[in-house]
Design an enzyme around this catalytic site. Structure first.
Site, PDB file in Angstrom:
ATOM      1  CE  LYS A   1      -3.816  -1.886   2.768  1.00  0.00           C
ATOM      2  NZ  LYS A   1      -4.910  -2.228   1.888  1.00  0.00           N
TER       3      LYS A   1
ATOM      4  NE  ARG B   1      -8.100  -9.425  -5.281  1.00  0.00           N
ATOM      5  CZ  ARG B   1      -9.174  -8.812  -4.817  1.00  0.00           C
ATOM      6  NH1 ARG B   1     -10.304  -8.838  -5.502  1.00  0.00           N
ATOM      7  NH2 ARG B   1      -9.150  -8.165  -3.678  1.00  0.00           N
TER       8      ARG B   1
ATOM      9  CD  GLU C   1      -4.916   6.176   4.441  1.00  0.00           C
ATOM     10  OE1 GLU C   1      -4.012   6.190   3.588  1.00  0.00           O
ATOM     11  OE2 GLU C   1      -6.024   5.651   4.240  1.00  0.00           O
TER      12      GLU C   1
ATOM     13  CG  HIS D   1     -12.558  -1.626   7.808  1.00  0.00           C
ATOM     14  ND1 HIS D   1     -12.998  -0.349   7.550  1.00  0.00           N
ATOM     15  CD2 HIS D   1     -12.054  -1.599   9.059  1.00  0.00           C
ATOM     16  CE1 HIS D   1     -12.752   0.406   8.600  1.00  0.00           C
ATOM     17  NE2 HIS D   1     -12.202  -0.319   9.525  1.00  0.00           N
TER      18      HIS D   1
HETATM   19  P1  ADP Z   1      -7.914  -3.577   2.803  1.00  0.00           P
HETATM   20  O1  ADP Z   1      -6.908  -3.742   1.709  1.00  0.00           O
HETATM   21  O2  ADP Z   1      -7.476  -4.219   4.092  1.00  0.00           O
HETATM   22  O3  ADP Z   1      -9.295  -3.940   2.396  1.00  0.00           O
HETATM   23  P2  ADP Z   1      -8.315  -0.749   2.322  1.00  0.00           P
HETATM   24  O4  ADP Z   1      -7.191   0.183   2.319  1.00  0.00           O
HETATM   25  O5  ADP Z   1      -8.870  -1.179   1.007  1.00  0.00           O
HETATM   26  O6  ADP Z   1      -7.897  -2.030   3.177  1.00  0.00           O
HETATM   27  O7  ADP Z   1      -9.478  -0.168   3.198  1.00  0.00           O
HETATM   28  C1  ADP Z   1     -10.606  -0.941   3.516  1.00  0.00           C
HETATM   29  C2  ADP Z   1     -11.722  -0.063   4.038  1.00  0.00           C
HETATM   30  O8  ADP Z   1     -11.289   0.676   5.179  1.00  0.00           O
HETATM   31  C3  ADP Z   1     -12.218   0.988   3.082  1.00  0.00           C
HETATM   32  O9  ADP Z   1     -13.170   0.476   2.206  1.00  0.00           O
HETATM   33  C4  ADP Z   1     -12.788   2.021   4.042  1.00  0.00           C
HETATM   34  O10 ADP Z   1     -14.054   1.591   4.495  1.00  0.00           O
HETATM   35  C5  ADP Z   1     -11.874   1.974   5.220  1.00  0.00           C
HETATM   36  N1  ADP Z   1     -10.816   2.991   5.111  1.00  0.00           N
HETATM   37  C6  ADP Z   1      -9.614   2.892   4.510  1.00  0.00           C
HETATM   38  N2  ADP Z   1      -8.916   4.019   4.580  1.00  0.00           N
HETATM   39  C7  ADP Z   1      -9.666   4.904   5.271  1.00  0.00           C
HETATM   40  C8  ADP Z   1      -9.483   6.261   5.707  1.00  0.00           C
HETATM   41  N3  ADP Z   1      -8.375   6.956   5.449  1.00  0.00           N
HETATM   42  N4  ADP Z   1     -10.482   6.859   6.388  1.00  0.00           N
HETATM   43  C9  ADP Z   1     -11.612   6.194   6.689  1.00  0.00           C
HETATM   44  N5  ADP Z   1     -11.839   4.905   6.323  1.00  0.00           N
HETATM   45  C10 ADP Z   1     -10.883   4.268   5.621  1.00  0.00           C
END
Ligand code: ADP
Length: 675
Positions: free
Chosen positions: A116, A292, A200, A235
């Protein structure tokens, strides 16, 4: 084009890929673990090869074994599906080294997006907007703490190698930082073997909006619009839809172009998803790219009339993208619900067991293909059939239910209807929860953000309601009809003989009978009085009403209770009556006063649990000689005790559970040798 491909996956996605391959005239090779010997994906492929034991790391994650199978069976390419090896760059390299085509992006693109933080550094260079934060190499705790303070709370810590929501921690204030960092790192190392983290800004009420991108080997790269996947629990996505509600055309284009820029920045080829997090005001930031096909790809297929697996195969074979950007348009609205074997009331605990009954909504006729005329209203992508088991080894997804409508309102109505028609007996599911979610005010009004489920907790998890009289009457009618069938059948020759009737006819008085039912929360005493043509029925203390069985076809019953006509499906599973009526599923355990040893289920000398429950008493011991009817084990399930008794005289061979053990539906409790 390939003539044969290997599908390195299982479940619904393996079946999904096989369906397109078959339509295109491409032969398929399935691989399977010992636990999946009878799985649907094995049945739908042309060939299938066993690759190891149930544990994924000994089967579906064994790249070398899978490559050997591809070579041995003459497959030219491997489709990894999603999960397992789909984002494994080493596996993609190994395929190439073995002269096989990996149906996915180049390994270099997977590596670039695999971390990431590294991906964010790349995106920064490509001018893709990022959530304010730190995603650099420095991992010193004090340094990260200072970064978090600078970003301003709340701050989100993420495992750099993360996925599936694992290793994320929300930090509300500076004092919480140290502990949160330690626990984030612990989870990151145990889940991903890498404790690198990024920090973040944690957005308030964000939406998850992702863009489907597609690139070919000839330099074309396009986007197939967006999906809104804001409805999540911990999530993880629960509902997905396309297009995103309230998306102005300019923002759609801006997000699409940002996603294409992200894909181009890593030399992307094939299907990919660029995930953005968006504020309520529409500002959006890059989160990550999934290299993917996504679980939720069907909603995009339904609104664009495309088959993304066909696109993947064509691109992997070196063909150009079937369509260019200007040839794509959004038609209607699609919603996907993930149907899981899990218990929402118990913290979404996965449920394992056998799909003893699986009734799906009708009209499933989605036509996969480049020239789809009109999408069908309902599509079901599933890797299981009635009789199949959801095992503890893999993801407990039962199916993806996808609906299409001319607009969101119609799609919503169709989703609610399709969920109401879904019938599953054998394990706990999230169907009722999904229905409440879809019908709830927040989702209906598209008041979307990732906290929707938590924010609406009270209405999504209402207190259990007692079963209505009509549901009890349906169970009673099915029970009574079943009894008259079993007794009446052999006596058919004596139809005129009143003694072989089971209408409960008695000389001088009508016969009244108590039928005691119970669900997890409530006990219901119902009373039935047999009359010449019908019954008199009362539930608990309600006044008796006339009850009659109007029609009865298989498991479908139409009854009349008083003036009210009702119909429903009633399935009897041991002593539990599963009533599906008015879009709800009632599980009513009948306490049969006549149950005795002679009727206890025993298969091949084994005695099985009549329903999931807990062993409360073991009355026999190994090697003990017992007489027919002697109680052996007492179980507690659905608020009632069930005695498992010896079906014959015999000897106890083995006792398989102890007091306090939870047992699954149908599990053998002890082994028994008939004398
Ligand atoms: P993963 O790869 O573990 O699924 P992601 O980075 O895709 O993690 O984030 C998954 C979820 O977490 C997002 O869909 C959102 O709901 C929440 N999320 C991620 N980053 C943030 C953020 N900066 N602020 C608020 N919610 C977040």
């Amino acid at each position: 084009m390939f003539t044969k491909i290997l599908i390195a996956n299982r479940g619904e996605i393996a079946c999904r890929v096989a369906a397109t391959a078959r339509r295109m005239g491409i032969k398929t090779v399935a691989v399977y673990s010992e636990a999946d010997a009878n799985a649907k994906h094995v049945a739908v492929c042309d060939e299938a090869v066993l690759i190891g034991p149930a544990a994924a790391k000994e089967s579906y994650l064994c790249g070398d074994k899978i490559i050997a199978v591809a070579k041995a069976t003459g497959a030219q390419a491997i489709h990894p599906g999603y999960g397992f090896l789909s984002e494994n760059a080493e596996f993609a390299d190994a395929c190439a080294a073995a002269g096989l085509v990996f149906i996915g992006p180049p390994a270099s693109a997977m590596r670039a997006m695999g971390s990431k933080s590294a991906a964010k550094q790349l995106m920064e260079k490509a001018n893709v907007p990022l959530v304010p934060g730190y995603h650099g190499e420095q991992q010193d705790a004090d340094f990260l703490h200072a970064q978090a303070d600078k970003i301003g709370y709340p701050v989100l810590l993420k495992a750099s190698a993360g996925g599936g929501g694992k290793g994320m921690r929300v930090i509300e204030n500076s004092a919480q930082f140290k502990d949160a960092l330690a626990s984030c790192k612990r989870e990151a190392i145990s889940s991903f073997g890498d404790d690198k983290v990024l920090a973040e800004k944690y957005l308030q009420r964000p939406r998850h909006i992702e863009i489907q991108v597609f690139a070919d080997t000839l330099g074309n790269c396009i986007y197939l619009f967006e999906r809104d996947c804001s409805v999540q629990r911990r999530h993880q996505k629960v509902l997905e839809e396309a297009p995103a509600p309230d998306m102005p055309a300019e923002r759609r284009a801006a997000m699409g172009e940002a996603a294409v820029a992200a894909a181009r920045a890593v030399g992307y080829v094939g299907a990919g998803t660029v995930e953005f997090i968006a504020n309520q005001d529409g500002s959006f930031y890059f989160m990550e790219m999934n290299t993917r096909l996504q679980v939720e790809h069907p909603v995009t297929e339904m609104i664009t009339g495309t088959d993304l697996v066909e696109w993947q195969l064509r691109v992997a074979a070196g063909e150009p993208l079937p369509k260019q950007q200007h040839e794509l348009a959004i038609k209607g609205h699609a919603i996907e619900a993930r149907i899981y074997a899990e218990n929402p009331e118990k913290g979404f605990l996965p449920s394992i067991g056998t799909l003893r009954h699986l009734g799906t909504p009708g009209a499933v006729s989605f036509e996969l293909g480049g020239d789809v005329v009109a999408p069908a209203a309902v599509r079901i992508d599933s890797g299981v059939r009635e009789g199949d088991a959801i095992s503890p080894f893999y993801d407990p997804m039962i199916a993806k239910l996808i609906v299409w409508g001319a607009d969101r309102k119609q799609a919503l109505a169709r989703m609610a209807q399709a969920l109401a028609q879904y019938q599953i007996v054998g394990l706990a599911t999230n169907i009722a929860f999904l229905k409440r979610l879809v019908e709830g005010q927040a989702f209906s009004a598209a008041d979307l953000d990732t906290g929707l489920i938590e924010r609406n907790h009270d209405s999504l998890f209402p207190a259990a309601q007692p079963a209505p009289a009509t549901a009890l009457a349906l169970a009673a009618a099915a029970l009574l009809a079943g009894e008259s069938r079993t007794v009446a059948a052999p006596a058919a020759a004596h139809a005129a003989d009143p003694w072989s009737h089971t209408t409960g006819w008695r000389m001088n008085q009508s016969y009244a009978r108590k039928l005691a039912f119970a669900d997890e929360h409530t006990a219901y005493d119902t009373f039935v009085t047999y009359r010449a043509e019908d019954w008199l029925f009362s539930a608990s203390s309600a006044a008796p009403q006339a009850l009659s069985l109007a029609t009865h076809n298989g498991n479908d019953y139409s009854i009349k209770l008083g003036d009210q006509a009702t119909h429903g499906t009633v399935l009897r599973d041991g002593d539990v009556f599963h009533v599906f009526a008015n879009g709800a599923h009632y599980q009513l355990a009948w306490n049969d006063p006549m149950a005795h040893a002679g009727e206890t289920e025993s298969e091949g000398g084994r005695l099985t649990a009549p329903m999931p429950g807990k062993v409360v008493s073991v009355l026999a011991s190994k090697g003990q000689e017992v007489k027919k009817g002697e109680p052996l084990v007492i179980m507690e399930a659905m608020k009632m005790e069930h005695t498992i008794a010896a079906p014959h005289d015999g000897v106890i061979d083995d006792i398989l559970y102890g007091v306090g053990d939870q047992v699954a539906d149908g599990a053998p409790l002890l082994a028994f040798k008939t004398a």
